[in-house]
Write a protein that holds these residues in place. Structure first.
Motif, PDB file in Angstrom:
ATOM      1  N   ALA A   1      33.347 -15.786  -7.684  1.00 52.96           N
ATOM      2  CA  ALA A   1      33.337 -15.089  -8.968  1.00 52.96           C
ATOM      3  C   ALA A   1      32.981 -13.619  -8.798  1.00 52.96           C
ATOM      4  O   ALA A   1      33.636 -12.734  -9.371  1.00 52.96           O
ATOM      5  CB  ALA A   1      32.344 -15.772  -9.914  1.00 52.96           C
ATOM      6  N   ILE A   2      31.959 -13.331  -7.991  1.00 50.56           N
ATOM      7  CA  ILE A   2      31.572 -11.940  -7.737  1.00 50.56           C
ATOM      8  C   ILE A   2      32.716 -11.191  -7.067  1.00 50.56           C
ATOM      9  O   ILE A   2      33.015 -10.032  -7.396  1.00 50.56           O
ATOM     10  CB  ILE A   2      30.304 -11.881  -6.872  1.00 50.56           C
ATOM     11  N   GLY A   3      33.374 -11.862  -6.113  1.00 50.00           N
ATOM     12  CA  GLY A   3      34.490 -11.232  -5.425  1.00 50.00           C
ATOM     13  C   GLY A   3      35.635 -10.885  -6.363  1.00 50.00           C
ATOM     14  O   GLY A   3      36.182  -9.779  -6.315  1.00 50.00           O
ATOM     15  N   LEU A   4      36.006 -11.822  -7.234  1.00 52.46           N
ATOM     16  CA  LEU A   4      37.094 -11.564  -8.174  1.00 52.46           C
ATOM     17  C   LEU A   4      36.734 -10.465  -9.167  1.00 52.46           C
ATOM     18  O   LEU A   4      37.573  -9.621  -9.510  1.00 52.46           O
ATOM     19  CB  LEU A   4      37.441 -12.852  -8.919  1.00 52.46           C
ATOM     20  N   LEU A   5      35.497 -10.456  -9.634  1.00 54.21           N
ATOM     21  CA  LEU A   5      35.064  -9.409 -10.558  1.00 54.21           C
ATOM     22  C   LEU A   5      35.075  -8.037  -9.878  1.00 54.21           C
ATOM     23  O   LEU A   5      35.435  -7.024 -10.496  1.00 54.21           O
ATOM     24  CB  LEU A   5      33.671  -9.729 -11.100  1.00 54.21           C
ATOM     25  N   SER A   6      34.688  -8.009  -8.601  1.00 53.20           N
ATOM     26  CA  SER A   6      34.720  -6.747  -7.863  1.00 53.20           C
ATOM     27  C   SER A   6      36.154  -6.248  -7.698  1.00 53.20           C
ATOM     28  O   SER A   6      36.438  -5.062  -7.857  1.00 53.20           O
ATOM     29  CB  SER A   6      34.067  -6.922  -6.490  1.00 53.20           C
ATOM     30  N   LEU A   7      37.051  -7.168  -7.372  1.00 45.67           N
ATOM     31  CA  LEU A   7      38.456  -6.787  -7.227  1.00 45.67           C
ATOM     32  C   LEU A   7      39.055  -6.317  -8.547  1.00 45.67           C
ATOM     33  O   LEU A   7      39.943  -5.465  -8.574  1.00 45.67           O
ATOM     34  CB  LEU A   7      39.256  -7.978  -6.688  1.00 45.67           C
ATOM     35  N   ALA A   8      38.549  -6.863  -9.647  1.00 53.79           N
ATOM     36  CA  ALA A   8      39.096  -6.515 -10.955  1.00 53.79           C
ATOM     37  C   ALA A   8      38.583  -5.178 -11.457  1.00 53.79           C
ATOM     38  O   ALA A   8      39.349  -4.379 -12.025  1.00 53.79           O
ATOM     39  CB  ALA A   8      38.778  -7.624 -11.962  1.00 53.79           C
ATOM     40  N   TRP A   9      37.284  -4.905 -11.274  1.00 56.48           N
ATOM     41  CA  TRP A   9      36.674  -3.775 -11.983  1.00 56.48           C
ATOM     42  C   TRP A   9      35.961  -2.773 -11.087  1.00 56.48           C
ATOM     43  O   TRP A   9      35.383  -1.810 -11.597  1.00 56.48           O
ATOM     44  CB  TRP A   9      35.663  -4.306 -13.008  1.00 56.48           C
ATOM     45  N   ALA A  10      35.964  -2.958  -9.770  1.00 53.91           N
ATOM     46  CA  ALA A  10      35.241  -2.029  -8.890  1.00 53.91           C
ATOM     47  C   ALA A  10      35.776  -0.607  -9.051  1.00 53.91           C
ATOM     48  O   ALA A  10      36.991  -0.392  -9.082  1.00 53.91           O
ATOM     49  CB  ALA A  10      35.375  -2.475  -7.437  1.00 53.91           C
ATOM     50  N   PRO A  11      34.880   0.384  -9.119  1.00 53.75           N
ATOM     51  CA  PRO A  11      35.330   1.784  -9.267  1.00 53.75           C
ATOM     52  C   PRO A  11      35.823   2.392  -7.963  1.00 53.75           C
ATOM     53  O   PRO A  11      36.480   3.431  -7.965  1.00 53.75           O
ATOM     54  CB  PRO A  11      34.061   2.497  -9.745  1.00 53.75           C
ATOM     55  N   ALA A  12      35.494   1.758  -6.824  1.00 55.79           N
ATOM     56  CA  ALA A  12      35.896   2.293  -5.522  1.00 55.79           C
ATOM     57  C   ALA A  12      36.375   1.148  -4.644  1.00 55.79           C
ATOM     58  O   ALA A  12      35.959  -0.008  -4.808  1.00 55.79           O
ATOM     59  CB  ALA A  12      34.729   3.023  -4.854  1.00 55.79           C
ATOM     60  N   VAL A  13      37.230   1.474  -3.692  1.00 57.10           N
ATOM     61  CA  VAL A  13      37.844   0.441  -2.867  1.00 57.10           C
ATOM     62  C   VAL A  13      36.823  -0.282  -1.996  1.00 57.10           C
ATOM     63  O   VAL A  13      37.005  -1.463  -1.643  1.00 57.10           O
ATOM     64  CB  VAL A  13      38.960   1.070  -2.002  1.00 57.10           C
ATOM     65  N   GLY A  14      35.729   0.395  -1.642  1.00 57.96           N
ATOM     66  CA  GLY A  14      34.710  -0.240  -0.811  1.00 57.96           C
ATOM     67  C   GLY A  14      34.117  -1.472  -1.470  1.00 57.96           C
ATOM     68  O   GLY A  14      33.875  -2.497  -0.815  1.00 57.96           O
ATOM     69  N   TRP A  15      33.871  -1.394  -2.772  1.00 59.36           N
ATOM     70  CA  TRP A  15      33.337  -2.547  -3.495  1.00 59.36           C
ATOM     71  C   TRP A  15      34.364  -3.666  -3.562  1.00 59.36           C
ATOM     72  O   TRP A  15      34.012  -4.852  -3.498  1.00 59.36           O
ATOM     73  CB  TRP A  15      32.910  -2.135  -4.904  1.00 59.36           C
TER      74      TRP A  15
ATOM     75  N   PRO B   1      41.946  -8.482 -16.256  1.00 57.62           N
ATOM     76  CA  PRO B   1      41.480  -9.553 -17.152  1.00 57.62           C
ATOM     77  C   PRO B   1      41.727 -10.952 -16.590  1.00 57.62           C
ATOM     78  O   PRO B   1      40.891 -11.853 -16.771  1.00 57.62           O
ATOM     79  CB  PRO B   1      42.294  -9.327 -18.437  1.00 57.62           C
ATOM     80  N   VAL B   2      42.852 -11.146 -15.912  1.00 64.30           N
ATOM     81  CA  VAL B   2      43.140 -12.471 -15.345  1.00 64.30           C
ATOM     82  C   VAL B   2      42.164 -12.793 -14.219  1.00 64.30           C
ATOM     83  O   VAL B   2      41.665 -13.929 -14.122  1.00 64.30           O
ATOM     84  CB  VAL B   2      44.599 -12.523 -14.845  1.00 64.30           C
ATOM     85  N   PHE B   3      41.864 -11.831 -13.366  1.00 60.65           N
ATOM     86  CA  PHE B   3      40.863 -12.050 -12.319  1.00 60.65           C
ATOM     87  C   PHE B   3      39.509 -12.377 -12.944  1.00 60.65           C
ATOM     88  O   PHE B   3      38.760 -13.210 -12.422  1.00 60.65           O
ATOM     89  CB  PHE B   3      40.746 -10.807 -11.440  1.00 60.65           C
ATOM     90  N   THR B   4      39.188 -11.723 -14.048  1.00 55.27           N
ATOM     91  CA  THR B   4      37.915 -11.994 -14.735  1.00 55.27           C
ATOM     92  C   THR B   4      37.882 -13.418 -15.272  1.00 55.27           C
ATOM     93  O   THR B   4      36.877 -14.141 -15.114  1.00 55.27           O
ATOM     94  CB  THR B   4      37.712 -10.995 -15.884  1.00 55.27           C
ATOM     95  N   ALA B   5      38.960 -13.833 -15.918  1.00 58.27           N
ATOM     96  CA  ALA B   5      39.028 -15.197 -16.435  1.00 58.27           C
ATOM     97  C   ALA B   5      38.926 -16.212 -15.305  1.00 58.27           C
ATOM     98  O   ALA B   5      38.243 -17.250 -15.430  1.00 58.27           O
ATOM     99  CB  ALA B   5      40.329 -15.394 -17.210  1.00 58.27           C
ATOM    100  N   ALA B   6      39.583 -15.941 -14.168  1.00 57.44           N
ATOM    101  CA  ALA B   6      39.495 -16.839 -13.021  1.00 57.44           C
ATOM    102  C   ALA B   6      38.082 -16.889 -12.466  1.00 57.44           C
ATOM    103  O   ALA B   6      37.606 -17.955 -12.038  1.00 57.44           O
ATOM    104  CB  ALA B   6      40.474 -16.392 -11.928  1.00 57.44           C
ATOM    105  N   ALA B   7      37.381 -15.750 -12.468  1.00 54.36           N
ATOM    106  CA  ALA B   7      35.997 -15.717 -11.994  1.00 54.36           C
ATOM    107  C   ALA B   7      35.106 -16.616 -12.839  1.00 54.36           C
ATOM    108  O   ALA B   7      34.287 -17.392 -12.314  1.00 54.36           O
ATOM    109  CB  ALA B   7      35.472 -14.281 -12.005  1.00 54.36           C
ATOM    110  N   VAL B   8      35.264 -16.517 -14.156  1.00 56.02           N
ATOM    111  CA  VAL B   8      34.474 -17.372 -15.050  1.00 56.02           C
ATOM    112  C   VAL B   8      34.820 -18.844 -14.822  1.00 56.02           C
ATOM    113  O   VAL B   8      33.936 -19.709 -14.719  1.00 56.02           O
ATOM    114  CB  VAL B   8      34.718 -16.986 -16.524  1.00 56.02           C
TER     115      VAL B   8
END
Length: 392
Positions: free
Chosen positions: A285-299, A363-370
Motif C-alpha cells: 500500500a505504501i509503495g502504490l501510494l508513493s508511486l501515485a503521489w510522490a513529488p520526486a522520482v526517488g520516493w 487514483p487507481v493506484f490509491t484505490a488498489a493500495a486501500v
C-alpha cells in the motif's frame, strides 16, 4: 538438472515481464493507446493462468521433465514469432501462445523438485528456484526497457527466443544423458480421465477453505500484479523517465523479493504468518501510494522497492495456505491457485488499462493500495498459527 531447469524458469519469468516497459513504445508504433497496448500483457496472463489446469495432469502422465523441455522449446518458437509480428493483433496472439507455453515451466519445476528432492532439502532447493524466477523478472523488466530504447523492442523478444532455445537444447541433452526422459510408470495408477479430473476439481471448489483462498489470491493478483504492469508507464508519463530507466526502477521490485527470500525465515519467526500478511500488505500500500503521489522520482523508487518486499511477504503467506487447503489433492489445488492468481492479474490489467488512457493512474493506484491493505487484514484474521485457515 536443477541449474538447467532454473535457467528455463528464469526465461519464463523474464518473458512474463519483458513487455511491461514496452507499452508506450508499442502504442506509438502501432498507433494505439497505452491501455490498448497492455493487451500483450493481459493475453499472456490469461493463457498462463488457464493452462495451469492442463500441465499438472499432463506432467503426471508423460513426465514433468518432458513437458518442461517441450514448453521451453515452444516458448523459443513463440518468442521468435512475437519478435517478427507484423501487426499488433498477431503480436497479441503470439504473446498468448507464449503464455500458454510458459505456463508449463515453473509450476512443473516446483513439482519436479517435490518428486526428486528430500523434504529436508526441499525448502532450500525451492528458494534457489525462487532466486532464478525473481532474477528473471528483474532481468526481463530491465532488458525490456533497455532494448526498447537502444535496440528496439523486437530485439528483446529475439534475445528471449535464443535463451529459450539454448535452455531447451541443454535440458534435452542432459535429460537424455541422465535417463530423465524415461516413461513414467506408476503401478496401479488409473488412466487419466477428463471427467474424473473435472469431478475432482468441482469437489475441491465445494470446500469453503479452498473457495476462500482462491478468491483472495484472485483479488491479490488484480490489485498487486494488475497495477505492477503499469508502473513503467507511470514512471515514463509521471516522472519523465526513459523506457530503460523505467525498466531499471522495476528491478527494485525484484530486489525487494530477493531480500525477502534471504530473510524470510527470520521474519516469519519474528512476525508469524499473521504479521507477515499485515506488514506485507502495508508495504504494498505504501509503495502504490508513493508511486501515485510522490513529488520526486526517488520516493517512487523507494515505493517500488517496498512494494516488492511486501508482495512476497503477502503472497508467500497465501502460497502456504494453498499447499495446505486440500492436502488430499495438493497438485490440483496448487494449479487452481496459480490459475486464479493470473486470471486475477489479467482482470486487473484490463481494468487499469481503462484508466491509464484517461490519466487516472494515481487514483487507481490509491484505490488498489486501500484494497490490498484491507485484504492483508482479512488474510491475517483468517490465518491460524499452525498455517491453516480459520473457518474451514
Amino acid at each position: 538438472m536443477l541449474r538447467l531447469i532454473s535457467l528455463a524458469a528464469f526465461c519464463s519469468m523474464a518473458s512474463m515481464r519483458v513487455c511491461d516497459p514496452m507499452l508506450v513504445a508499442l502504442s506509438l508504433e502501432y498507433q494505439i493507446t497505452t491501455g490498448d497496448a497492455s493487451a500483450v500483457i493481459a493475453a499472456f496472463a490469461v493463457a498462463y493462468g488457464v493452462l495451469q489446469l492442463v500441465y499438472g495432469p499432463l506432467g503426471d502422465r508423460v513426465g514433468k521433465v518432458r513437458v518442461i523441455i517441450g514448453a521451453t522449446a515452444a516458448c523459443a518458437v513463440f518468442s521468435a514469432m512475437t519478435a517478427l509480428a507484423p501487426s499488433f493483433s498477431l503480436l497479441v496472439v503470439a504473446r498468448a501462445a507464449m503464455g500458454a507455453a510458459a505456463a508449463g515451466i515453473i509450476p512443473l519445476s516446483m513439482a519436479w523438485i517435490g518428486d526428486e528432492v528430500a523434504y529436508e532439502q526441499r525448502q532450500e532447493t525451492l528458494a534457489r528456484l525462487m532466486v532464478a524466477t525473481v532474477t528473471g523478472m528483474m532481468a526481463g523488466q530491465w532488458f525490456g526497457g533497455f532494448a526498447t530504447e537502444t535496440l528496439g523492442w523486437r530485439a528483446a523478444l529475439g534475445v528471449l527466443a535464443v535463451l529459450f532455445f539454448t535452455a531447451a537444447t541443454l535440458l534435452l541433452r542432459h535429460a537424455r544423458a541422465s535417463g530423465a526422459l524415461r516413461p513414467v510408470v506408476v503401478p496401479g495408477a488409473p488412466a487419466f480421465s477428463l471427467a474424473n479430473y473435472l469431478a475432482g476439481t468441482l469437489a475441491l471448489l465445494r470446500i469453503p477453505r479452498v473457495r476462500w483462498v482462491l478468491t483472495v489470491v484472485a483479488i491479490e493478483g488484480a490489485l498487486a500484479f494488475g497495477t505492477l504492469a503499469f508502473v513503467p508507464a507511470r514512471m515514463v508519463d509521471g516522472f519523465g523517465l526513459s523506457a530503460s530507466a523505467a525498466g531499471g526502477v522495476m528491478v527494485l521490485y525484484g530486489v525487494g523479493g530477493l531480500i525477502y527470500s534471504m530473510f524470510a525465515r527470520r521474519w516469519l519467526a519474528a512476525l508469524g504468518e499473521r504479521g507477515l500478511a499485515v506488514l506485507g500488505a502495508s508495504f504494498i500500500a505504501i509503495g502504490l501510494l508513493s508511486l501515485a503521489w510522490a513529488p520526486a522520482v526517488g520516493w517512487a523508487m523507494l515505493g517500488c522497492f517496498l512494494a516488492g518486499i511486501g508482495f512476497y511477504m503477502l503472497h508467500n503467506t497465501l502460497q502456504v495456505q494453498a499447499t495446505q487447503m486440500a492436502p488430499e489433492a495438493r497438485g490440483t489445488a496448487v494449479t487452481l491457485f496459480a490459475c486464479l492468481l493470473f486470471l486475477g492479474q489479467s482482470t486487473g490489467v484490463l481494468l487499469v488499462a481503462f484508466s491509464v488512457d484517461r490519466g487516472w493512474l494515481p487514483p487507481v493506484f490509491t484505490a488498489a493500495a486501500v484494497g490490498i491493505f484491507v485484504l492483508g487484514l482479512l488474510i491475517s484474521r483468517r490465518v491460524q498459527a499452525r498455517g491453516a485457515v480459520a473457518g474451514a
